[in-house]
Design a protein around this motif. Structure first.
Motif, PDB file in Angstrom:
ATOM      1  N   MET A  23      20.289  23.469  10.660  1.00 15.06           N
ATOM      2  CA  MET A  23      18.902  23.002  10.750  1.00 15.06           C
ATOM      3  C   MET A  23      18.768  21.612  10.120  1.00 15.06           C
ATOM      4  SD  MET A  23      16.939  26.581   9.849  1.00 15.06           S
ATOM      5  CE  MET A  23      15.285  25.888   9.919  1.00 15.06           C
ATOM      6  N   LEU A  24      19.465  21.388   9.029  1.00 15.77           N
ATOM      7  CA  LEU A  24      19.428  20.070   8.387  1.00 15.77           C
ATOM      8  C   LEU A  24      20.128  19.031   9.257  1.00 15.77           C
ATOM      9  CD1 LEU A  24      20.157  21.457   4.841  1.00 15.77           C
ATOM     10  CD2 LEU A  24      18.126  20.119   5.418  1.00 15.77           C
ATOM     11  N   ARG A  25      21.233  19.406   9.894  1.00 12.72           N
ATOM     12  CA  ARG A  25      21.922  18.486  10.811  1.00 12.72           C
ATOM     13  C   ARG A  25      21.003  18.121  11.977  1.00 12.72           C
ATOM     14  NH1 ARG A  25      26.078  21.118  13.457  1.00 12.72           N
ATOM     15  NH2 ARG A  25      26.853  19.121  14.240  1.00 12.72           N
TER      16      ARG A  25
ATOM     17  N   PRO B 230      13.027  39.681   5.836  1.00 16.70           N
ATOM     18  CA  PRO B 230      12.318  38.461   6.199  1.00 16.70           C
ATOM     19  C   PRO B 230      13.249  37.253   6.107  1.00 16.70           C
ATOM     20  CG  PRO B 230      11.725  39.126   3.989  1.00 16.70           C
ATOM     21  CD  PRO B 230      12.573  40.230   4.545  1.00 16.70           C
ATOM     22  N   VAL B 231      12.793  36.116   6.597  1.00 18.63           N
ATOM     23  CA  VAL B 231      13.680  34.963   6.671  1.00 18.63           C
ATOM     24  C   VAL B 231      13.931  34.308   5.313  1.00 18.63           C
ATOM     25  CG1 VAL B 231      13.065  34.465   9.036  1.00 18.63           C
ATOM     26  CG2 VAL B 231      11.752  33.426   7.187  1.00 18.63           C
TER      27      VAL B 231
ATOM     28  N   VAL C 168      13.980  33.520  14.506  1.00 13.44           N
ATOM     29  CA  VAL C 168      12.628  33.323  13.993  1.00 13.44           C
ATOM     30  C   VAL C 168      11.991  32.143  14.719  1.00 13.44           C
ATOM     31  CG1 VAL C 168      11.282  32.835  11.928  1.00 13.44           C
ATOM     32  CG2 VAL C 168      13.351  34.221  11.770  1.00 13.44           C
ATOM     33  N   THR C 169      10.748  32.301  15.131  1.00 11.44           N
ATOM     34  CA  THR C 169      10.075  31.222  15.849  1.00 11.44           C
ATOM     35  C   THR C 169       9.716  30.094  14.898  1.00 11.44           C
ATOM     36  OG1 THR C 169       7.858  32.091  15.502  1.00 11.44           O
ATOM     37  CG2 THR C 169       9.079  32.937  17.407  1.00 11.44           C
ATOM     38  N   ARG C 170       9.511  28.907  15.475  1.00 12.38           N
ATOM     39  CA  ARG C 170       9.101  27.748  14.673  1.00 12.38           C
ATOM     40  C   ARG C 170       7.803  28.062  13.914  1.00 12.38           C
ATOM     41  NH1 ARG C 170       9.476  21.815  15.734  1.00 12.38           N
ATOM     42  NH2 ARG C 170      10.741  22.409  17.518  1.00 12.38           N
ATOM     43  N   ARG C 171       6.850  28.709  14.591  1.00  6.93           N
ATOM     44  CA  ARG C 171       5.558  28.997  13.958  1.00  6.93           C
ATOM     45  C   ARG C 171       5.739  29.934  12.766  1.00  6.93           C
ATOM     46  NH1 ARG C 171       0.289  28.568  15.365  1.00  6.93           N
ATOM     47  NH2 ARG C 171      -1.172  30.038  14.421  1.00  6.93           N
TER      48      ARG C 171
ATOM     49  N   PRO D 262      13.589  24.702  15.076  1.00  8.14           N
ATOM     50  CA  PRO D 262      13.781  26.117  15.434  1.00  8.14           C
ATOM     51  C   PRO D 262      14.996  26.701  14.726  1.00  8.14           C
ATOM     52  CG  PRO D 262      13.340  24.793  17.386  1.00  8.14           C
ATOM     53  CD  PRO D 262      13.533  23.824  16.264  1.00  8.14           C
ATOM     54  N   VAL D 263      14.832  27.902  14.202  1.00  7.42           N
ATOM     55  CA  VAL D 263      15.928  28.554  13.493  1.00  7.42           C
ATOM     56  C   VAL D 263      16.944  29.057  14.508  1.00  7.42           C
ATOM     57  CG1 VAL D 263      16.566  30.382  11.885  1.00  7.42           C
ATOM     58  CG2 VAL D 263      14.351  29.244  11.662  1.00  7.42           C
TER      59      VAL D 263
END
Length: 711
Positions: A129-131, A43-44, A7-10, A174-175
């Protein structure tokens, strides 16, 4: 699982509001509905949300019916997320017509098997993502940052940030590709493999848990239904005057029947302000039913039909070697006929549903195993969009496959459409037993032969089933007996059939494991050793298709025999019997110890070893074994559904008994440690239970059981 598109950042920021709702995350996969593949990416934001206060909300997309899925699935995600268990909270997912959760069907012991890797990756993606957000905050390499206990620590300096402090920045990271994200090794697990108490346990004990029968909505009315007792029959004459005079009754309406697809008996519903008035109103109805063409059908007539059909050849479904020739050359041969009856599911909570139909929308509250099927069939009936049907899943008071079929929900929608209020449809126990989707009846004709060494050399088997399922069990003894021939004949009949716990695996393994014992006795072999010898003649790995891993099967058999002290002396009126089963990616062997004296039969002990791969929660595995044994003993010892005049004769637990607490044997379960992917557990221990008991009864008394129930 299909390939996952990062998935994109946007996209992520747009979906999550840049952290205003916390970090919301899920993965892409494909949905498979009940009527075939329905390709639709998730969906995400499917399964996980980390709230602004650092708590994890996990959406559970499968139904809880006592198997512990609302505990096990969040445990899997929390493990990779590195979130303390006390900060994990569940949310039961409604039916999602858009496929965001994939298939939400709960059955086939599939929940953990299908979602294990998906939920692990979901937790791992959020963790990484949190790291990354913490590493960017500190300006350090992400490899130096470790997630643990709901926060991220920079190992060289000891600095730490809680997840709640990282959400806004993590939402812009970014995912990562879920297919390549790093997962923990089993040696690192701190949640998976532990016996965490089930999340619903306290509420269930206190009576605070909400099952379907507990659900109340404002303005709700109650409905009870008189249904045509003859399958394929119709409503003849009806006078509702007396019912309408019952205090509290507000309306009497007819319900449509369905003959094709999902059978639904035609009926008359009495709607009232309370359940008692609705039930009394049904009793006051003056009804005559048109029995139709099935008025003379009976169980004895079906048995004659099956026996007659068995004299003809069936469709050959497996044929290795030369079974007919080997039988002719046998030093001795055995011919046997096995019979298994129709069975009802009889969950402790009878069928029920609350439905509210308002114009072009419908809202449903139901203890269903198949919420998307409810959506689909109700939408088709009402002529509205599928996503206009909301289905809220309550706790289920047992399912066993019965609640895969949305007939109660369809009936509720039929009634609610005619009533300007939400309606709760209540099935009585009699309704539940007499209007089920039954496990099919089957007849099995077998012939086995021994060679000059008194070992099984030939096996011929004709399966006759009232359903189209034949489910050849575990490819055993195919490959173990050199000359093996199987034919199948479908003999259709009037009763509607459906999945019953372990489906046809509750029938065929009874036949296989019982007939193996007959061959062992005929040849003078120990039943355990004969099975080990036969398994030793097949390839170590799976034979293909639904085959098995020989070494795992041998191991559970050896462990069970040792635990049960197989071969040691017993009192003269006791005996041991053995059976095994492989299916649902799991392996189980079971030894029953039975006491018998005249008509008295008591199952004293069940010893079981099970290899179900990586265990999520050991206590729940043991509980599932005990529950499957109790369910199997109820069926194998006592239960049958019979028909006379086109009507089911049984009605309640007085003539369709379930095992009582006093009759429950001691169950000893050993779980084989494994790091392999999880296998199924809810259905796996059921198939070997009845044959192990039947074989033990023969050892104790010399009485051979070829027809169930035993008593």
């Amino acid at each position: 699982m299909s390939a996952v598109r990062p998935v994109t950042r946007r996209e992520f920021v747009e979906r999550t509001g840049a952290g205003s709702l916390g970090l919301v995350l899920g993965l892409h996969l494909h949905r498979f509905g009940t009527a075939g593949p329905r390709e639709q990416p998730l969906p995400v934001d499917a399964f996980l949300q980390i709230t602004p206060d650092g708590e994890a909300l996990v959406w559970v997309s499968r139904s809880e019916m006592g198997q512990g899925v609302r505990t096990a699935l969040p445990m899997i995600l929390a493990e990779e997320l590195e979130m303390p268990w006390e900060r994990v909270h569940i949310r039961q997912a409604d039916a999602a017509a858009d496929g965001r959760f994939g298939s939400q069907l709960t059955g086939g012991s599939l929940s953990v098997r299908r979602l294990y890797q998906l939920l692990r990756r979901s937790g791992a993606v959020a963790r990484d993502m949190l790291r990354t957000a913490a590493a960017e905050e500190w300006g350090v390499p992400v490899q130096e940052c470790v997630a643990r206990d709901g926060g991220v620590t920079h190992e060289p300096t000891g600095r730490r940030l809680a997840y709640r402090d990282l959400l806004e920045s993590a939402a812009t990271v970014p995912v990562p590709d879920p297919e390549t994200v790093s997962l923990k090794s089993p040696e690192e697990f701190r949640i998976i493999g532990t016996s965490i108490p089930r999340v619903d346990g306290s509420d269930i004990v206190r009576g605070a848990a909400v099952f379907g029968l507990d659900k109340r909505v404002p303005g709700m009315l109650y409905a009870a239904v008189a249904r045509c007792p003859v399958y394929g029959g119709a409503l003849g004459r009806m006078d509702s005057a007396a019912a309408e005079r019952v205090a509290g009754v507000v309306q009497v309406v007819e319900t449509e029947g369905r003959a094709e697809g999902m059978y639904l008996a035609p009926g008359v519903a009495v709607i009232a302000t309370d359940s008692w008035a609705a039930l009394k109103g049904v009793q006051a109805l003056d009804i005559e039913w048109d029995a139709g063409s099935n008025r003379d059908e009976s169980s004895e007539g079906l048995r004659r039909r099956l026996l007659s059909r068995s004299e003809q050849g069936g469709t050959v479904v497996m044929d290795t070697g030369d079974a007919a020739g080997a039988l002719d050359r046998s030093s001795s041969r055995i011919r046997a006929t096995y019979e298994l009856p129709f069975l009802a599911h009889a969950p402790m909570e009878p069928m029920n549903c609350v439905a509210d139909v308002r114009g072009a929308s419908c809202e449903i509250w139901s203890p269903t195993q198949n919420p998307q099927a409810v959506q689909l069939i109700v939408a088709e009936y009402l002529g509205i969009a599928e996503d206009a049907v909301s289905v809220h899943v309550t706790l289920l008071g047992g399912g066993f496959g019965r609640r895969l079929y949305p007939d109660a929900e369809l009936e509720a929608a039929m009634i609610a459409r005619q009533v300007a209020a939400p309606v709760k449809v209540l099935w009585t126990r009699e309704d539940d037993v007499r209007h089920d989707r039954y496990r099919p009846a089957s007849l099995h004709i077998l012939e086995g032969g021994l060679d000059v060494d008194r070992r099984p050399s030939a096996w011929s088997w004709h399966i006759l089933n009232t359903h189209t399922d034949r489910f050849l069990p575990e490819d055993f003894p195919a490959g173990a007996i050199p000359n093996y021939h199987v034919e199948y004949s479908h003999v259709p009949w009037i009763l509607p059939r459906g999945a019953w716990r372990a489906t046809t695996n509750s029938q065929n393994p009874f036949v296989v494991q019982s007939f193996l014992d007959e061959l062992a006795v005929e040849g003078g072999h120990d039943p355990v050793q004969l099975r080990l010898d036969l398994l030793g003649s097949v390839e170590p790995r799976a034979l293909g298709g639904s085959g098995y891993d020989r070494d795992r099967l041998v191991h559970v058999l050896e462990v069970t025999a040792e635990m049960a002290a197989w071969g040691s002396a017993l009192p003269g009126n006791q005996g041991r019997g053995v059976a095994f089963f492989s299916g649902y990616d799991s392996y189980v062997a079971l030894v029953a110890r039975v006491e018998s004296s005249g008509e008295y039969i008591r199952v004293r002990e069940i010893t079981c070893a099970i290899d179900c791969g990586q265990v999520i929660n050991p206590d729940m595995v043991a509980a599932q074994v005990e529950g499957a044994v109790a369910f199997a003993l109820s069926a194998g010892m006592y239960q049958r559904i019979t028909v006379e005049g086109g009507r089911v004769q049984q009605s309640n637990f007085h003539d369709f008994p379930v095992l009582t607490l006093r009759e429950m044997p001691q169950v000893r379960t050993h779980i084989i440690p494994s790091r392999l992917p999880p296998g199924g557990i809810g259905e796996t221990p059921l198939p070997p239970t009845a044959p192990a008991v039947a074989n033990a009864l023969f050892a104790a008394s010399g009485r051979r059981i070829r027809s169930l129930p035993i008593i």
